[in-house]
Design an enzyme around this catalytic site. Structure first.
Site, PDB file in Angstrom:
ATOM      1  N   GLU A  63       1.272  30.145  -8.719  1.00  0.00           N
ATOM      2  CA  GLU A  63       2.388  29.600  -9.856  1.00  0.00           C
ATOM      3  C   GLU A  63       1.935  29.638 -10.454  1.00  0.00           C
ATOM      4  O   GLU A  63       0.972  28.176 -10.769  1.00  0.00           O
ATOM      5  CB  GLU A  63       3.461  28.901  -9.488  1.00  0.00           C
ATOM      6  CG  GLU A  63       5.020  28.879  -9.885  1.00  0.00           C
ATOM      7  CD  GLU A  63       5.904  27.445  -9.946  1.00  0.00           C
ATOM      8  OE1 GLU A  63       6.000  27.230 -10.951  1.00  0.00           O
ATOM      9  OE2 GLU A  63       5.921  26.495  -8.332  1.00  0.00           O
ATOM     10  N   ARG A 294      -2.132  21.505   4.691  1.00  0.00           N
ATOM     11  CA  ARG A 294      -2.925  22.201   4.032  1.00  0.00           C
ATOM     12  C   ARG A 294      -4.089  21.199   3.765  1.00  0.00           C
ATOM     13  O   ARG A 294      -4.155  20.269   4.551  1.00  0.00           O
ATOM     14  CB  ARG A 294      -2.217  21.693   2.566  1.00  0.00           C
ATOM     15  CG  ARG A 294      -1.996  19.957   2.406  1.00  0.00           C
ATOM     16  CD  ARG A 294      -1.107  19.568   1.411  1.00  0.00           C
ATOM     17  NE  ARG A 294       0.429  20.444   0.753  1.00  0.00           N
ATOM     18  CZ  ARG A 294       0.219  20.988  -0.399  1.00  0.00           C
ATOM     19  NH1 ARG A 294      -0.713  21.102  -1.723  1.00  0.00           N
ATOM     20  NH2 ARG A 294       1.727  22.113  -0.590  1.00  0.00           N
ATOM     21  N   LYS A 304      -1.539  17.730  -8.687  1.00  0.00           N
ATOM     22  CA  LYS A 304      -1.091  18.536 -10.301  1.00  0.00           C
ATOM     23  C   LYS A 304      -1.189  17.544 -10.837  1.00  0.00           C
ATOM     24  O   LYS A 304      -1.673  17.422 -12.393  1.00  0.00           O
ATOM     25  CB  LYS A 304       0.334  19.552 -10.128  1.00  0.00           C
ATOM     26  CG  LYS A 304      -0.289  20.953 -11.248  1.00  0.00           C
ATOM     27  CD  LYS A 304       0.349  21.903 -11.196  1.00  0.00           C
ATOM     28  CE  LYS A 304       0.220  23.377  -9.591  1.00  0.00           C
ATOM     29  NZ  LYS A 304       0.911  23.944  -9.689  1.00  0.00           N
TER      30      LYS A 304
HETATM   31  P1  ATP Z   1       2.573  23.252  -7.241  1.00  0.00           P
HETATM   32  O1  ATP Z   1       3.763  23.868  -5.964  1.00  0.00           O
HETATM   33  O2  ATP Z   1       3.031  21.086  -7.073  1.00  0.00           O
HETATM   34  O3  ATP Z   1       3.576  23.522  -8.646  1.00  0.00           O
HETATM   35  P2  ATP Z   1       1.177  23.756  -5.401  1.00  0.00           P
HETATM   36  O4  ATP Z   1      -0.579  23.541  -5.650  1.00  0.00           O
HETATM   37  O5  ATP Z   1       1.835  23.769  -4.548  1.00  0.00           O
HETATM   38  O6  ATP Z   1       1.701  23.075  -6.838  1.00  0.00           O
HETATM   39  P3  ATP Z   1       0.774  26.719  -5.995  1.00  0.00           P
HETATM   40  O7  ATP Z   1       0.287  27.648  -7.487  1.00  0.00           O
HETATM   41  O8  ATP Z   1       2.754  27.087  -5.342  1.00  0.00           O
HETATM   42  O9  ATP Z   1       0.669  25.512  -6.252  1.00  0.00           O
HETATM   43  O10 ATP Z   1       0.030  26.879  -4.481  1.00  0.00           O
HETATM   44  C1  ATP Z   1      -0.286  28.642  -4.085  1.00  0.00           C
HETATM   45  C2  ATP Z   1      -0.722  28.877  -2.977  1.00  0.00           C
HETATM   46  O11 ATP Z   1      -1.563  27.953  -2.473  1.00  0.00           O
HETATM   47  C3  ATP Z   1       0.585  28.370  -1.729  1.00  0.00           C
HETATM   48  O12 ATP Z   1       0.628  29.309  -0.964  1.00  0.00           O
HETATM   49  C4  ATP Z   1       0.592  27.218  -1.570  1.00  0.00           C
HETATM   50  O13 ATP Z   1       0.731  27.264   0.267  1.00  0.00           O
HETATM   51  C5  ATP Z   1      -1.449  26.751  -1.603  1.00  0.00           C
HETATM   52  N1  ATP Z   1      -1.746  25.675  -1.337  1.00  0.00           N
HETATM   53  C6  ATP Z   1      -1.401  24.705  -2.396  1.00  0.00           C
HETATM   54  N2  ATP Z   1      -2.125  23.576  -2.347  1.00  0.00           N
HETATM   55  C7  ATP Z   1      -2.838  23.448  -0.874  1.00  0.00           C
HETATM   56  C8  ATP Z   1      -3.686  22.846  -0.149  1.00  0.00           C
HETATM   57  N3  ATP Z   1      -3.665  21.395  -0.708  1.00  0.00           N
HETATM   58  N4  ATP Z   1      -4.207  23.109   0.631  1.00  0.00           N
HETATM   59  C9  ATP Z   1      -3.884  24.659   1.163  1.00  0.00           C
HETATM   60  N5  ATP Z   1      -3.255  25.307   0.607  1.00  0.00           N
HETATM   61  C10 ATP Z   1      -2.596  25.026  -0.748  1.00  0.00           C
HETATM   62 MG    MG Z   2       3.457  25.194  -4.269  1.00  0.00          MG
END
Ligand code: ATP
Ligand code: MG
Length: 588
Positions: A63, A294, A304
């Site tokens: 995102e 994760r 975040k």
């Molecule tokens: P939010 O959902 O809080 O805005 P997010 O860190 O999940 O933040 P996204 O942009 O939705 O951000 O994440 C993009 C991709 O990265 C998603 O497929 C998510 O599953 C993966 N991702 C995010 N954080 C992690 C992590 N700590 N370990 C592995 N994959 C991650």
């Molecule tokens: Mg996310």
């Protein structure tokens, strides 16, 4: 850039192997452009009946509302890595269906970060907001086929009737609305006739389901917000859980890999795509959601919200501060893409949540730089060493290897003269037990130079040592036949004072001093490591003056350093410490 060593197997690879063995995707057709099954007939520029040549398709769907962090690197390496290994494709998709706060700055930084990690999406760069029309059409189909209805309860009423983990929910009085009535309302919602929150569109699944996510989840809400791509065209936006499976299907993704918190959403993911395929809007085989754990890293905060707090309260110098766990920060820190890829490979993917120690990531960076970074000499805490018997006006060259295990990287000359800089800690007026470096009467080797014998030191009025004195043994120059004639136990590094380059060096360390910052209800701010950044003026060997931005070196005896990519000017690089030579945290 594919790493050559064989990849360890894991449960995701097992699924892919089985799918390929079963020829699951053999009949899959792909126009070369995202779209529903019907668009295979309406050419989008590709050849409509073309059989997809990619064996599998994965995606990385950030995102664009923040900077990528170490956790995203795990997901990027996994998705792009699988595509590389299986002759597939990995899409970079901006998941920008939420009209809130999505900015070009984030899009650009995400593009840079994925490229920096060494991955290439080729032509497959997509924006989910380009699919709004299809998402809307699909919603109308769901209504018409009896699989969705407009609910006019208030948010509070909906929450109250949703039930609990142990108790089923209660059907909304609007659940029995006719498809025609729902459709008319939905069109009026789209036309902007209702206030935000007045109605929502819900999937009609099962209010008694043990899985709360199947109790008629909301799929569209009214929200008056300007979207960065579609402007004010819509006042109706799809929910993430509705949008995401559709995005995957429109892009012909085969394996949709996400983190564990989406596990309970999988039944809805499957339900939705199945209904749309039943209606002929999507083609089978449908994408399959696979969850993995994760990345959780000790000593690191990836949330975040907390990262924003650090930036806004100016606890760090912005998003790309080398101490930040962002990929822009990692890059400035001197961490390497190869190091991240090794790390991802080493920690693997699993189904169960686990914590990885920060020393594992640092170790991957250290190992990679140990192999690749040229060696240089830097004196970080300088004190003068005066060689009493070396002529004032003389100077000569010594030779130092650029890499001890890689003779092919050659040697470089380092100037030697009467006054040198050495580390303050390499002299002791009264040596502690087992100290083999400089103290009055002792001999040591000046690495790549001569053996010297310490004669004493000079102090100022306050007793502070301002210079160390010695005499050198001219026949002991390294690389000459006499080099071994005098045996010494100590070996110290130095730079010639009149040739040295005095540079700003930032000694970075971990941002947090505890394993779980903010645990037990503490404010993460209280767990900051006060020694995470120290700025010094170091004396560097002259060759370092020519370092290019982002060039990495091992400063002998100190660690791995990079010429800062932002603050270095041509001819006056400044350096950041990426990691120390040894792990000093695990022992603590
Ligand atoms: P939010 O959902 O809080 O805005 P997010 O860190 O999940 O933040 P996204 O942009 O939705 O951000 O994440 C993009 C991709 O990265 C998603 O497929 C998510 O599953 C993966 N991702 C995010 N954080 C992690 C992590 N700590 N370990 C592995 N994959 C991650
Ligand atoms: Mg996310």
């Amino acid at each position: 850039m594919a790493d050559t060593d064989a990849k360890a197997s894991n449960f995701i690879r097992n699924i892919i192997d089985a799918d390929l063995a079963a020829n699951k995707f053999a009949q899959r057709r792909w126009s070369g452009q995202p779209g529903p099954a019907t668009s295979l007939k309406v050419s989008h520029g590709g050849t409509p009946s073309e059989i997809d040549t990619a064996k599998i398709r994965t995606r990385f769907p950030p995102e664009p509302n923040g900077y990528l962090h170490y956790g995203h690197a795990k997901s990027i390496c996994l998705n792009f890595g699988l595509a590389l290994d299986y002759a597939g494709a990995c899409h970079l998709r901006f998941d920008d269906t939420n009209p809130e706060k999505e900015e070009q700055e984030y899009v650009d930084s995400i593009v840079d970060a994925v490229k920096w990690l060494g991955f290439d999406w080729g032509p497959n760069l997509y924006y989910a907001s380009n699919y709004f029309d299809w998402m809307y059409e699909f919603a109308e189909y769901l209504i018409q086929s009896g699989n969705a209805y407009v609910d006019s309860q208030s948010a509070d009423e909906m929450r109250a009737s949703r039930g609990t983990l142990t108790e089923g929910g209660k059907a909304s009085p609007y659940r029995s609305r006719s498809a025609a009535e729902s459709l008319a309302l939905f069109r009026r919602m789209k036309a902007g006739e209702f206030a935000d929150g007045a109605h929502v569109l819900r999937a009609k699944i099962d209010m008694a389901s043990g899985n709360i996510n199947l109790r008629d989840p909301a799929i569209y809400r009214i929200k008056r917000a300007t979207h960065h791509n579609t402007g004010d065209k819509w006042c109706l936006y799809p929910m993430y859980t509705y949008a995401h499976p559709i995005e995957d299907a429109l892009e012909n993704i085969t394996h949709s890999i996400c983190t564990l918190e989406f596990e309970d959403q999988r039944p809805f993911y499957d339900w939705l795509l199945d209904k749309l395929a039943e209606g002929g809007l999507l083609q089978r085989p449908l994408p399959q959601q696979i969850e993995f754990a994760r990345l959780n890293l000790s000593y690191v905060v990836l949330s975040k919200r907390k990262l924003i707090q650090l930036v806004e309260e100016k606890r760090v110098d912005g998003w790309d501060d080398p101490r930040m766990p962002t990929l822009v920060g990692a890059r400035r820190r001197g961490f390497t893409p190869e190091g991240f890829r090794r790390f991802a490979e080493m920690i693997g993917v699993a189904k169960a949540d686990a914590w990885i120690d920060m020393s594992v990531l640092e170790g991957c960076m250290r190992d990679h730089m140990n192999e690749t970074a040229e060696r240089r000499i830097a004196v970080l805490d300088p004190v003068k060493l005066v060689i009493e018997n070396y002529p004032e006006e003389d100077e000569e060259l010594c030779e130092a290897p650029n890499h001890p295990q890689k003779p092919e990287l050659g040697k470089r000359p380092i100037p030697f003269s009467k006054e040198l800089w050495i580390e303050r800690e390499d002299f002791a007026e009264t040596p502690p037990k087992g100290y083999f470096r400089l103290f009055p009467g002792n001999t040591v080797r000046l690495r790549y130079g001569f053996v010297v014998k310490c004669t004493g030191c000079v102090k100022d009025d306050t007793g502070h040592i301002t210079a160390v004195h010695c005499i050198y043994l001219p026949e002991t120059k390294s690389g000459t036949p006499g080099a071994d004639s005098v045996k010494v136990k100590g070996n110290i590094h130095w730079v010639s004072a009149k040739h040295a380059y005095a540079a700003e060096v930032r000694l970075y360390d971990r941002l947090f001093k505890v394993e779980s910052p903010g645990a037990g209800g503490r404010d993460v701010i209280d767990d900051l490591n006060p020694e995470s950044k120290r700025v010094i003026t170091a004396q560097l060997e002259p060759a370092l003056k020519d370092a290019q931005a982002e060039e990495r070196f091992q400063f002998e005896r100190h660690g791995y350093f990079v010429a800062d990519r932002i603050d270095s000017k041509s001819g006056t690089p400044v350096f950041n410490r990426a990691v120390t030579l040894k792990d000093s945290w695990t022992a603590k």
